[in-house]
Each structure stands twice: as structure tokens, then as C-alpha cells.
Design a protein around this motif. Structure first.
Motif, PDB file in Angstrom:
ATOM      1  N   ALA B  14       0.823  -1.201   0.000  1.00 51.36           N
ATOM      2  CA  ALA B  14       0.000   0.000   0.000  1.00 51.36           C
ATOM      3  C   ALA B  14       0.855   1.247   0.000  1.00 51.36           C
ATOM      4  O   ALA B  14       1.042   1.882   1.023  1.00 51.36           O
ATOM      5  CB  ALA B  14      -0.924  -0.014   1.203  1.00 51.36           C
ATOM      6  N   GLY B  15       1.397   1.604  -1.109  1.00 54.22           N
ATOM      7  CA  GLY B  15       2.151   2.840  -1.227  1.00 54.22           C
ATOM      8  C   GLY B  15       3.551   2.730  -0.651  1.00 54.22           C
ATOM      9  O   GLY B  15       4.507   2.474  -1.367  1.00 54.22           O
ATOM     10  N   LEU B  16       3.692   2.878   0.668  1.00 53.96           N
ATOM     11  CA  LEU B  16       5.031   2.955   1.254  1.00 53.96           C
ATOM     12  C   LEU B  16       5.557   1.634   1.769  1.00 53.96           C
ATOM     13  O   LEU B  16       6.744   1.503   2.001  1.00 53.96           O
ATOM     14  CB  LEU B  16       5.031   3.969   2.417  1.00 53.96           C
ATOM     15  N   THR B  17       4.699   0.662   1.990  1.00 51.34           N
ATOM     16  CA  THR B  17       5.153  -0.536   2.698  1.00 51.34           C
ATOM     17  C   THR B  17       4.610  -1.816   2.069  1.00 51.34           C
ATOM     18  O   THR B  17       3.516  -1.812   1.515  1.00 51.34           O
ATOM     19  CB  THR B  17       4.757  -0.433   4.194  1.00 51.34           C
ATOM     20  N   PRO B  18       5.387  -2.899   2.121  1.00 51.76           N
ATOM     21  CA  PRO B  18       4.885  -4.157   1.558  1.00 51.76           C
ATOM     22  C   PRO B  18       3.820  -4.800   2.446  1.00 51.76           C
ATOM     23  O   PRO B  18       3.738  -4.507   3.641  1.00 51.76           O
ATOM     24  CB  PRO B  18       6.128  -5.049   1.499  1.00 51.76           C
ATOM     25  N   TRP B  19       2.997  -5.646   1.843  1.00 63.10           N
ATOM     26  CA  TRP B  19       2.091  -6.502   2.595  1.00 63.10           C
ATOM     27  C   TRP B  19       2.690  -7.909   2.643  1.00 63.10           C
ATOM     28  O   TRP B  19       3.565  -8.242   1.837  1.00 63.10           O
ATOM     29  CB  TRP B  19       0.740  -6.589   1.893  1.00 63.10           C
ATOM     30  N   ALA B  20       2.186  -8.728   3.529  1.00 59.27           N
ATOM     31  CA  ALA B  20       2.641 -10.120   3.598  1.00 59.27           C
ATOM     32  C   ALA B  20       1.990 -10.970   2.522  1.00 59.27           C
ATOM     33  O   ALA B  20       2.347 -12.124   2.336  1.00 59.27           O
ATOM     34  CB  ALA B  20       2.339 -10.703   4.983  1.00 59.27           C
ATOM     35  N   THR B  21       1.021 -10.392   1.818  1.00 60.41           N
ATOM     36  CA  THR B  21       0.302 -11.149   0.791  1.00 60.41           C
ATOM     37  C   THR B  21       1.140 -11.259  -0.480  1.00 60.41           C
ATOM     38  O   THR B  21       2.020 -10.463  -0.725  1.00 60.41           O
ATOM     39  CB  THR B  21      -1.035 -10.461   0.500  1.00 60.41           C
ATOM     40  N   ILE B  22       0.825 -12.277  -1.293  1.00 61.68           N
ATOM     41  CA  ILE B  22       1.540 -12.507  -2.548  1.00 61.68           C
ATOM     42  C   ILE B  22       0.749 -11.861  -3.676  1.00 61.68           C
ATOM     43  O   ILE B  22      -0.470 -12.038  -3.767  1.00 61.68           O
ATOM     44  CB  ILE B  22       1.720 -14.026  -2.785  1.00 61.68           C
ATOM     45  N   THR B  23       1.430 -11.111  -4.520  1.00 58.64           N
ATOM     46  CA  THR B  23       0.765 -10.262  -5.509  1.00 58.64           C
ATOM     47  C   THR B  23      -0.152 -11.016  -6.474  1.00 58.64           C
ATOM     48  O   THR B  23       0.081 -12.184  -6.788  1.00 58.64           O
ATOM     49  CB  THR B  23       1.830  -9.473  -6.311  1.00 58.64           C
ATOM     50  N   GLY B  24      -1.188 -10.331  -6.940  1.00 58.42           N
ATOM     51  CA  GLY B  24      -2.039 -10.859  -8.002  1.00 58.42           C
ATOM     52  C   GLY B  24      -3.145 -11.773  -7.506  1.00 58.42           C
ATOM     53  O   GLY B  24      -3.346 -11.941  -6.300  1.00 58.42           O
ATOM     54  N   TYR B  25      -3.875 -12.360  -8.465  1.00 55.56           N
ATOM     55  CA  TYR B  25      -5.006 -13.208  -8.120  1.00 55.56           C
ATOM     56  C   TYR B  25      -4.653 -14.694  -8.124  1.00 55.56           C
ATOM     57  O   TYR B  25      -5.516 -15.551  -8.224  1.00 55.56           O
ATOM     58  CB  TYR B  25      -6.162 -12.961  -9.102  1.00 55.56           C
ATOM     59  N   GLY B  26      -3.357 -15.008  -8.096  1.00 50.96           N
ATOM     60  CA  GLY B  26      -2.960 -16.412  -8.118  1.00 50.96           C
ATOM     61  C   GLY B  26      -3.397 -17.128  -6.854  1.00 50.96           C
ATOM     62  O   GLY B  26      -3.509 -16.537  -5.787  1.00 50.96           O
ATOM     63  N   ALA B 157       2.078  -4.615   9.354  1.00 50.72           N
ATOM     64  CA  ALA B 157       3.279  -4.087   9.990  1.00 50.72           C
ATOM     65  C   ALA B 157       4.483  -4.788   9.379  1.00 50.72           C
ATOM     66  O   ALA B 157       4.432  -5.975   9.056  1.00 50.72           O
ATOM     67  CB  ALA B 157       3.240  -4.324  11.499  1.00 50.72           C
ATOM     68  N   THR B 158       5.542  -4.036   9.219  1.00 45.87           N
ATOM     69  CA  THR B 158       6.767  -4.583   8.639  1.00 45.87           C
ATOM     70  C   THR B 158       7.961  -4.109   9.447  1.00 45.87           C
ATOM     71  O   THR B 158       8.017  -2.948   9.855  1.00 45.87           O
ATOM     72  CB  THR B 158       6.917  -4.112   7.169  1.00 45.87           C
ATOM     73  N   PHE B 184      10.619   0.505  11.195  1.00 44.70           N
ATOM     74  CA  PHE B 184       9.240   0.042  11.314  1.00 44.70           C
ATOM     75  C   PHE B 184       8.366   0.659  10.216  1.00 44.70           C
ATOM     76  O   PHE B 184       8.527   1.835   9.884  1.00 44.70           O
ATOM     77  CB  PHE B 184       8.668   0.419  12.680  1.00 44.70           C
ATOM     78  N   GLU B 185       7.478  -0.151   9.681  1.00 45.75           N
ATOM     79  CA  GLU B 185       6.521   0.359   8.703  1.00 45.75           C
ATOM     80  C   GLU B 185       5.134  -0.146   9.085  1.00 45.75           C
ATOM     81  O   GLU B 185       4.947  -1.331   9.346  1.00 45.75           O
ATOM     82  CB  GLU B 185       6.888  -0.142   7.297  1.00 45.75           C
ATOM     83  N   GLY B 186       4.179   0.763   9.146  1.00 44.36           N
ATOM     84  CA  GLY B 186       2.816   0.380   9.513  1.00 44.36           C
ATOM     85  C   GLY B 186       1.835   0.834   8.449  1.00 44.36           C
ATOM     86  O   GLY B 186       2.076   1.808   7.733  1.00 44.36           O
ATOM     87  N   SER B 187       0.720   0.107   8.374  1.00 47.84           N
ATOM     88  CA  SER B 187      -0.237   0.377   7.312  1.00 47.84           C
ATOM     89  C   SER B 187      -1.640   0.007   7.782  1.00 47.84           C
ATOM     90  O   SER B 187      -1.842  -1.046   8.371  1.00 47.84           O
ATOM     91  CB  SER B 187       0.185  -0.492   6.124  1.00 47.84           C
ATOM     92  N   VAL B 188      -2.576   0.894   7.560  1.00 45.33           N
ATOM     93  CA  VAL B 188      -3.972   0.621   7.900  1.00 45.33           C
ATOM     94  C   VAL B 188      -4.832   1.012   6.708  1.00 45.33           C
ATOM     95  O   VAL B 188      -4.629   2.076   6.121  1.00 45.33           O
ATOM     96  CB  VAL B 188      -4.441   1.440   9.124  1.00 45.33           C
ATOM     97  N   ALA B 189      -5.760   0.157   6.332  1.00 48.40           N
ATOM     98  CA  ALA B 189      -6.657   0.503   5.228  1.00 48.40           C
ATOM     99  C   ALA B 189      -8.087   0.154   5.610  1.00 48.40           C
ATOM    100  O   ALA B 189      -8.331  -0.839   6.312  1.00 48.40           O
ATOM    101  CB  ALA B 189      -6.251  -0.250   3.962  1.00 48.40           C
ATOM    102  N   GLY B 199      -6.732   4.614   3.100  1.00 47.61           N
ATOM    103  CA  GLY B 199      -5.752   4.100   4.052  1.00 47.61           C
ATOM    104  C   GLY B 199      -4.623   5.066   4.307  1.00 47.61           C
ATOM    105  O   GLY B 199      -4.543   6.145   3.724  1.00 47.61           O
ATOM    106  N   ALA B 200      -3.747   4.649   5.202  1.00 48.93           N
ATOM    107  CA  ALA B 200      -2.592   5.460   5.553  1.00 48.93           C
ATOM    108  C   ALA B 200      -1.409   4.546   5.855  1.00 48.93           C
ATOM    109  O   ALA B 200      -1.582   3.443   6.364  1.00 48.93           O
ATOM    110  CB  ALA B 200      -2.908   6.326   6.772  1.00 48.93           C
ATOM    111  N   ASP B 201      -0.218   5.016   5.495  1.00 47.99           N
ATOM    112  CA  ASP B 201       1.030   4.280   5.733  1.00 47.99           C
ATOM    113  C   ASP B 201       1.989   5.161   6.523  1.00 47.99           C
ATOM    114  O   ASP B 201       1.956   6.384   6.385  1.00 47.99           O
ATOM    115  CB  ASP B 201       1.755   3.958   4.422  1.00 47.99           C
ATOM    116  N   TYR B 202       2.851   4.535   7.288  1.00 48.87           N
ATOM    117  CA  TYR B 202       3.899   5.252   8.000  1.00 48.87           C
ATOM    118  C   TYR B 202       5.189   4.441   7.880  1.00 48.87           C
ATOM    119  O   TYR B 202       5.156   3.213   7.974  1.00 48.87           O
ATOM    120  CB  TYR B 202       3.523   5.424   9.482  1.00 48.87           C
TER     121      TYR B 202
END
Lengths: 144, 259
Positions: B14-26, B157-158, B184-189, B199-202
Motif C-alpha cells: 500500500a504505497g510505502l510498505t509491503p504486505w505479507a500477501t503474494i501479488t495478483g489473483y494467483g 506491519a513490517t 518500522f513500517e505500519g499500514s492501515v486501510a 488508508g494510511a502508511d507510516y
């Protein structure tokens, strides 16, 4: 530039406010919010209509008694959402054994259910509340 | 599970930080992919980033991105030529370790992934002159992401080990510090509907170069998903002070295509 920023920030606040206003009467169950008996029946019926026309999963119902699936699914959702029913079918693990279903099948059914809920004007939060209850079934349904 | 959930992570985060999810609809038996272009205009600079990612069997994500930090009219102020661009290439890999952010709604356990990003910046001579120790470096990170469907929320969170200066655009390590720092990187959507997420990222960053203090980055965004294959994001981002030019905040826009 500054004006654009203000517009975007106002859009944010507007959306957040709308979002926060979605509050429910605490005595109202999810079953009520889905439209009670007629609502849940219409959602399940719509989900199966879409599903039987869906090339991704229609074939997985080849050996199913669709009418029975429909009756049990209505009963199960009624039971799980606080309605006046008691699910009388098999466990999810038992009823999907041997079907070799994948996440693709599971997700396709969820998409069809979302379409059916949209058709029945179920609000987004209530849709997600139902999906939150159904999502963990993935581990019993998807075996391949 | 909803268009929003899958596509937000399909963007590689989400913009500034990665998610733990794997990209795409696979799914566990298939593949997903996306391409993106992002442009951020701050007071003095323009940051452009473009790239692609593939998700393999909902287990491994491989990604590539090219970033350009255009100094525009500020170039000469920094002793550079007009429109000088700092550039870097980033090759990333992310491995899902455990959990499913969407399906495991009956448990608090998030989806967890670990990743690495190899970054190679351009113009080693200039970066060295600015005080950087290297023109390339590797970030390693661990991310936890949870979709809370019954609250319409996605939280992430990352923790990142890094030596990168301004994401790596100003090189790695520096005269003030040359050790890995844990950031630290945090993200809320919040999912407003199936098509709109706000959402917002830090994100905290190291402070390795003595010539210019580096600050935390923040962003607030609205993302629109007209269908499963395209999304548009508009955001307000604050990258903090960059190269002694004061607070660099402004708008960014991003488009993603994927499946």
C-alpha cells in the motif's frame, strides 16, 4: 496543487464519515441484516444460479443434488448468522471430501455470493460480516 | 477475496510498505502478476517508479522496480545539473511463511512473509561525495498482514533491516552511520466498498548521511478498483526533508494493471 490536496483530503474525510455512520441496532442479528428468511433464500438461490452458469465451478456440482444443497445452505447460513435454524447437514469437511476443490473454486463461489448479495442490496459491511463467517471454511473445503 | 483486498496487495504493497500477501489473483495452483506506474510530485522533486511483479502459487513473489528521483529546477541548487535524476533498480523476492490474511477470519494470526530487496543506485561517484558508503545494498524484511473482514479493515506491519538512504536513491550506509538499522513500517486501510479503499502508511528510515537529516515518511491514500484488473490510487505523501530542501510533501498518483 494546494487546492487539489484539499480536495483529496476532504474526500478522505467525507468517506471516513460515511464509513463510520454504518452502525447497526445491537439487537439486530446479521440474519436480520441479510433480509431474514426471504433475504437469505434469495442470496443462496442467486449464488447457485450464478455458480451453475460459471465455467470455473459449474462442473463441481455435476454429481450434486442442487435443490438439497440450496436447502442446506439456506439452513446453514441462517444458523450461523443468528437466525432461528439449526443446520442439519454434514460437516464441511465431510460434504466436500473427494471433490478436489481448489482456492479458485472457493473464490469463485464467494464472488458469486457477493454478486447475489449486491443484487439483494445487502450493504458492504454486512456482506463482509457473512464472508468473515464463511472464510475459515476454506481449510475444510479446499483439499487440493 | 474481495477485489479490494487482493488488488491492494497486488500493487506490491500500500504505497510505502509491503504486505505479507503474494501479488495478483494467483492461488496455490496458479500465478498472478501486475505492472504499475507511480509518480509523486513534492515541493522540489518528482519521484517516478515503475515495475512489475509476479506471484507464484501464492507462495513466492518476485518483483522488479525502477525508480527515478528527478531534481528538476532544484538540481543546480544542489550543485547538480538542471533536471539531474538519481536512479535505482530494485529486485525483490517475498516468501509467504504462514497464515492466510483473508481466509483465517476465526483467528487473530496474521499472514506472515519475509522478503529481501536488492537495490542498485546510479552514479556511485556522486553518492560517495554525499557521504554514502555504497551504491548498492540489500534490505531484508518481515511483514505481517491481517484482513479483518468484520471490521472492513486491513492492518499491516513490517520490520525492515536496511542501510538505505532515502530508500536507496542516495546510496547505502554513510559517514554518520554504516550499520544496518531496524526500521518500522505500519499500514492501515479501510474498505469503504468493493471498489474503494482508503488508508494510511507510516515508514521510518535510517539517518546515515551527516549532510542532511532524513525523516519518517507518511502517506494517506484513496484507491479505486473499477474491476479486478485495474486500480487507481491518489495520495497525499510526506517524505520528510530531502537533501536540505525542507519538507517534501505533495500528491502522488499510481495506476496498476494485473490479474
Amino acid at each position: 496543487m494546494i487546492n487539489l490536496q484539499k480536495i483529496i483530503l476532504s474526500a478522505f474525510m467525507g468517506l471516513s464519515l460515511t464509513a463510520c455512520q454504518t452502525t447497526y441496532n445491537p439487537s439486530e442479528t446479521l440474519y436480520d441484516r441479510l433480509g431474514g428468511d426471504s433475504g437469505v433464500t434469495a442470496i443462496v438461490s442467486g449464488t447457485l444460479d450464478y455458480t451453475l452458469k460459471d465455467d470455473r465451478i459449474a462442473h463441481t456440482f455435476e454429481n450434486s443434488n442442487v435443490e438439497r444443497v440450496e436447502t442446506l445452505l439456506i439452513e446453514q447460513i441462517c444458523d450461523l448468522t443468528g437466525g432461528p435454524c439449526e443446520y442439519s447437514g454434514q460437516t464441511m469437511e465431510r460434504s466436500h471430501r473427494g471433490l478436489e476443490l481448489t482456492s479458485l473454486h472457493f473464490n469463485a463461489l464467494v464472488e458469486n455470493m457477493q454478486k447475489a448479495m449486491n443484487d439483494n442490496d445487502v450493504d458492504f459491511s454486512s456482506q463482509n460480516d457473512l464472508l468473515a463467517i464463511l472464510a475459515p471454511m476454506h481449510r475444510d473445503v479446499v483439499t487440493k | 477475496m474481495t477485489g479490494g483486498v487482493t488488488q491492494v496487495e497486488g500493487a506490491g504493497g500500500a504505497g510505502l510498505t509491503p504486505w505479507a500477501t503474494i501479488t495478483g489473483y494467483g492461488t496455490e495452483n496458479s500465478y498472478g502478476a501486475n505492472v504499475f506506474y507511480t509518480e509523486a510530485q513534492t515541493r522540489n522533486f518528482t519521484l517516478r517508479s515503475t515495475g512489475a511483479a509476479v506471484g507464484i502459487k501464492n507462495r513466492l513473489e518476485l518483483s522488479y522496480a525502477h525508480q527515478e528521483f528527478d531534481t528538476g529546477d532544484t538540481g543546480p541548487v544542489l550543485g547538480l545539473r538542471q533536471g539531474y535524476k538519481f536512479k535505482q533498480d530494485i529486485i525483490g523476492a517475498k516468501l509467504r511463511i504462514t497464515g492466510d490474511a483473508v481466509y483465517d477470519q476465526d483467528s487473530w494470526v496474521p499472514q506472515i512473509a519475509v522478503g529481501a530487496q536488492y537495490k542498485k543506485a546510479s552514479d556511485e561517484g556522486l553518492l560517495t561525495a554525499l557521504g554514502a558508503k555504497d551504491d548498492d545494498g540489500i534490505d531484508i524484511y518481515a511483514s505481517a498482514t491481517k484482513v479483518m473482514l468484520d471490521k472492513n479493515l486491513i492492518v499491516g506491519a513490517t520490520l525492515r533491516g536496511t542501510k538505505a538512504n532515502q530508500l536507496g536513491l542516495l546510496g547505502f550506509g554513510g559517514d554518520a552511520n554504516d550499520d544496518y538499522q531496524i526500521e518500522f513500517e505500519g499500514s492501515v486501510a479501510y474498505m469503504v466498498s468493493r471498489k474503494v479503499v482508503i488508508g494510511a502508511d507510516y515508514r521510518t528510515k535510517p539517518n546515515n548521511l551527516s549532510f542532511a537529516e532524513e525523516q519518517d515518511a507518511k502517506a494517506a491514500y484513496i484507491a479505486y478498483f473499477p474491476n479486478k484488473h485495474v486500480s487507481f490510487t491518489a495520495a497525499y505523501a510526506d517524505l520528510g526533508d530531502v537533501a536540505l530542501q525542507g519538507k517534501q510533501d505533495g500528491l502522488y498518483g499510481s495506476i496498476q494493471l494485473g490479474f
